[in-house]
Design a protein around this motif. Structure first.
Motif, short mmCIF file in Angstrom:
data_model
loop_
_atom_site.label_atom_id
_atom_site.label_comp_id
_atom_site.label_asym_id
_atom_site.label_seq_id
_atom_site.Cartn_x
_atom_site.Cartn_y
_atom_site.Cartn_z
N PHE A 195 8.49 12.36 4.16
CA PHE A 195 7.82 13.15 5.18
C PHE A 195 7.01 12.19 6.04
N LEU A 196 7.67 11.61 7.03
CA LEU A 196 7.01 10.62 7.88
C LEU A 196 5.77 11.20 8.54
N PRO A 197 4.74 10.37 8.75
CA PRO A 197 4.72 8.91 8.64
C PRO A 197 4.44 8.37 7.25
N ALA A 198 4.40 9.22 6.22
CA ALA A 198 4.18 8.71 4.87
C ALA A 198 5.43 8.01 4.34
N PHE A 199 5.23 6.94 3.61
CA PHE A 199 6.29 6.25 2.88
C PHE A 199 7.46 5.82 3.77
N LYS A 200 7.13 5.06 4.80
CA LYS A 200 8.18 4.47 5.61
C LYS A 200 8.92 3.40 4.80
N GLN A 247 11.45 18.32 10.13
CA GLN A 247 10.99 17.89 8.81
C GLN A 247 11.11 19.05 7.83
N THR A 248 11.49 18.73 6.60
CA THR A 248 11.56 19.74 5.54
C THR A 248 10.85 19.20 4.31
N ILE A 249 10.45 20.13 3.42
CA ILE A 249 9.68 19.73 2.25
C ILE A 249 10.21 20.43 0.99
N ALA A 250 9.85 19.86 -0.16
CA ALA A 250 10.10 20.48 -1.47
C ALA A 250 8.91 20.17 -2.36
N THR A 251 8.59 21.09 -3.25
CA THR A 251 7.47 20.88 -4.17
C THR A 251 7.93 20.09 -5.38
#
Length: 284
Positions: free
Chosen positions: A195-200, A235-239
């Motif tokens: 999930f940018l900008p985290a963990f490029k 952007q998409t997310i998952a827990t």
């Protein structure tokens, strides 16, 4: 299936009555507006507009519309693009060894969910050729070996030109495109597994697990010379939880990658994305 439509994307300096001016131009030419979306960026003093209207019954012939739109944009002091909904861009898919995004895009293209043609798939490894054969899509392997990256990129550019490709999609293509490549072919969408900008950069799931994050995600973005820093489309997310190991994050992450890339590509193909000032406005 609905009839073809005209899609206008316009960016110009903001001023009063722009909506009336643009809609009035469409109406004066007999256009029936289907959708109209606008955004004002007050900080930049810019007005962004996406208007879609029926091609049938419009007072200008199809081939004359781009010229007329250019004149409209010049009158408003801005820039514009015009597209037609029945145009299906030619999209090349670039991959390495992971198949999940490739298979998802090929299935969505074949089912008609993504309005595009796929003239070829390019990979730096031969592993995924059988999958492409199942879909009847040509597969070309262009290895990238140490000290030979420039030659590989030159070959890819030749293939894109030969097949008249409009857009390239990096569907888990684990190579960084050079600035020289992007100068010659800039229409590129990438899927990054965070999930940018985290963990490029590399191994974002490993780094996310080490930090104990509770959400992971995927980001589809336009490619620029700076790694993982192009304008974001979707952007998409998952827990995740403390019970998940790195392998679980990778497994869940594949779902987010497929969905983010498919959504971003659909938005791009439907001309719902406008790029300005290094960011995007998405009229979804």
């Amino acid at each position: 299936m609905s009839s073809a439509s005209v899609i206008l994307q316009l960016i110009c300096p903001d001023r009063p009555a722009l909506v009336s001016d643009i809609a009035g131009w469409v109406a004066a030419n007999g256009g029936n507006i289907r959708h109209a979306d606008h955004h004002t960026d007050a900080g930049a003093g810019l007005f962004l507009s996406r208007i879609e209207w029926d091609l049938q019954g419009f007072g200008l012939p199809r081939e004359a519309i781009p010229v007329a739109v250019k004149a409209l944009a010049e009158r408003l002091g801005g820039d514009a693009q015009v597209h037609f909904s029945d145009d299906h861009p030619r999209v090349a898919i670039l991959v390495s060894k992971q198949s999940h995004c490739l298979l998802d895009l090929l299935w969505r293209a074949r089912s008609g969910e993504l309005p595009m043609q796929v003239p070829l798939v390019i990979s730096n490894h031969p592993d995924l050729e059988p999958y492409c054969a199942d879909f009847g899509v040509p597969f070309v392997c262009v290895p990238v070996t140490t000290g030979k990256k420039a030659e590989a990129e030159a070959t890819i550019l030749e293939l894109l030109d030969e097949h008249q490709v409009d857009l390239a999609v990096l569907a888990k293509y684990m190579q960084v495109l050079s600035g020289g490549f992007l100068e010659r072919f800039s229409e590129v969408i990438n899927i990054h597994h965070s999930f940018l900008p985290a963990f490029k950069g590399a191994q974002p799931y490993h780094r996310a697990w080490e930090r104990g994050v509770k959400l992971i995600g995927a980001t589809a973005h336009y490619v620029t010379e700076e790694l993982d820093d192009g304008p974001i489309i979707e952007q998409t997310i998952a827990t995740v939880s403390h019970r998940d190991e790195v392998e679980d994050l990778i497994r869940k992450g594949r779902d987010t990658e497929r969905l983010a890339l498919a959504r971003a590509l659909r938005l791009h193909l439907r001309r719902q994305v406008m790029v300005y000032r290094g960011r995007t406005a998405v009229f979804a």
